[in-house]
Each structure stands twice: as C-alpha cells, then as structure tokens.
Enzyme design. Structure first.
Site, PDB file in Angstrom:
ATOM      1  N   PRO A   1       0.824  -1.219   0.000  1.00  0.00           N
ATOM      2  CG  PRO A   1      -0.659  -1.536   1.731  1.00  0.00           C
ATOM      3  CD  PRO A   1       0.661  -1.984   1.220  1.00  0.00           C
ATOM      4  CD  GLU A   2       4.023   2.400  -3.711  1.00  0.00           C
ATOM      5  OE1 GLU A   2       4.244   3.491  -4.254  1.00  0.00           O
ATOM      6  OE2 GLU A   2       4.455   1.322  -4.150  1.00  0.00           O
TER       7      GLU A   2
END
Length: 269
Positions: free
Chosen positions: A2-3
């Site tokens: 997750p960015e």
DNA sequence: GGCTGGCCCTGTACGC
DNA sequence: TGCGTACAGGGCCAGC
C-alpha cells in the site's frame, strides 16, 4: 504494497464507517508493533485522515485525557476492514465499535505498525515526524523538490522512498514516476528541469493510481475486499524483460540500494 | 548529521 | 512429494 493511492482509497472508505463511532473493546497481537491498539478503547473517532502512507484516526478527548491519534501503517501486507476475521491467523489487532461492527487489522508479514499517540506527538514514529510534503498539496513544488533532492547525495529513488522529499511514494510509484520523468533511478544529481519533470511525474503516477483505486499485485485489498485496478496500467514496475512502452527497448531489472527496480536503459538517463 | 546496509517477517516460487 | 533456499520490501536502527 500500500502506497498513497492505496492508503487514500482505504481512508475514503473507512472515514464514513468510523466517524462518530466509539471504540468499546479492542485486542492486539503482543508485538510492540501492534500492542498499543487497545489504548483507543473508550475513545470516539472524530475523523480519519492520511499523511503519506499513514492512516490517522483523530480520537476525541475522553475521561480527562486529551485528544489522541490512532496511527496505522499498513506496511507491506496490511489490510484494514470490517469484514476480516478477528480470530484469523494473521489478524494483528481489532476494535469493536458501538454500532456492532469490528474493524480488523490483518497483516501477514507484520511489517505494519499501530500506535495510539498524544495528538500531534509523532516522535515515536520518526518517519511520520519527518514526513515531507503531501504530493498534491501546495507545499510540494518543482522548485522545492529540486532543492530537497540537492540537499542529499543519495540516489534519487532512495530519496523518493525515504518519504522526506515527498510523502506517500513507495516502490511501485517511484519506478513509475522515474520512468515517466526519464530519470535513472540510481542518479545522484537531478537538475532543475528534470526535477520539474519528476514533480509532474510523481503527481501523475499517484493520481492515475488513485483514480484506479490503487494497485493490487498480491495483498492489497480495498475496505470491502475488492482489488485495485491500476496493475493493468503500470508502464514500468514489474515489466522487466518487456519492451519499454515509450521506446521499445527491453526494460531492465536492477537493485538500487536494496530495492528491486525496473527501468529503461535507453530513455532513463 | 548524513549515508549505508542489516534486520524484521512470512508466503510464494523454484531447484534439487 | 518434500525439503531447503531465495526473494519480496517499508521503516527502523546501528555503525561508519
């Protein structure tokens, strides 16, 4: 992993579920990375915000205690949602809310982190405390990026991943942005013009990922268990040994400061 | 004070 | 089929 686009997608779905809800009970894995989750018990969630890749739930004052923040970093494999099993093998924390739902944090590799902090005191999380500007905020400018990059002799990709020159960029969007900007990931000097291209490329790569609800390569799931759609639109990351979409040269995989990296040997100089 | 590299952690892929 | 090994990587920290 997750960015910013993935975390923002999760934030947008969680905020209406959590705002105004009071935490009645909680549990956590004994690891210090997660064990502070129950400190949110008795608190009411005011809002859910995001800084870089961190989710921050503002907690109202309670029983003489001041405002606080529930901080969640999803790490590599973290998932957060009301439909996960709190007794599952990889559940690391859960919070039972006053509407009967249970929010569960699942994290297979345990690279995630949970902290309940006094409002605004991020000293326990050094990366959060030193976080650079939000990429879509007024504080992130081409000139500012150029100056920030010039303050360090580290490789440009390493600087992007360090979260200090801009917040929220991880390995996927760093490769994508550097490819868009035509900058070699291992470059140590970036001129003013190329910094301006990188500024636009970071914003463009993140905006496209956000519009697609994030990138699901393996573990990332939205709050309702769905997948992101951006994996099909990646131009560089994960496409080693395939032709560059811009010049046709075979993309090359390398390691830059320990991170797997894909780049085009012809158009990224 | 800045940079570098090792470590954490576990599922998956691959070779034998 | 089963075992061992390499690999993935964000953030933290020790050592230089």
């Amino acid at each position: 992993m997750p960015e910013l686009p993935e975390v923002e997608t999760i934030r947008g779905a969680l905020a209406p579920l959590l705002a105004g809800r009071t935490v009645l009970a909680a549990g956590a894995h004994p690891s210090a990375k997660f064990s502070s989750a129950p400190r949110a018990v008795g608190r009411t969630v005011v809002d859910v915000r995001r800084r870089g890749k961190y989710l921050l739930a503002d907690l109202a004052p309670a029983a003489g205690a001041p405002r606080a923040e529930l901080v969640v970093h999803l790490g590599m494999t973290g998932q957060l949602g009301p439909d996960l099993d709190p007794d599952g093998p990889h559940a690391r924390a859960w919070w039972r809310l006053d509407d009967g739902t249970t929010l569960v944090f699942r994290d297979v590799r345990r690279f995630g982190r949970i902290a309940v902090l006094d409002d605004g005191d991020h000293s326990a999380l050094p990366t959060l405390a030193a976080l650079g500007p939000e990429p879509f905020g007024d504080g992130f400018t081409p000139e500012g990026l150029w100056r920030a990059l010039g303050r360090s002799t580290s490789r440009v990709k390493t600087q992007l991943l360090a979260q200090r020159v801009v917040a929220g960029v991880g390995n996927i969007y760093a490769d994508e942005a550097l490819w868009r900007a035509g900058i070699h990931p291992a470059a140590r000097r970036v001129g003013r013009q190329r910094a301006a291209r990188l500024h636009a490329a970071v914003r463009g790569a993140l905006a496209d990922g956000l519009a697609d609800g994030g990138t699901t390569l393996r573990d990332y799931r939205t709050v309702d268990g769905g997948e992101g759609r951006h994996q099909a639109a990646l131009a560089c990351y994960g496409r080693a040994r395939q032709p560059c979409l811009r010049c046709g040269t075979t993309l090359r995989r390398s390691v830059v400061d320990g991170r797997g990296t894909t780049s085009c040997p012809a158009c990224q100089r």
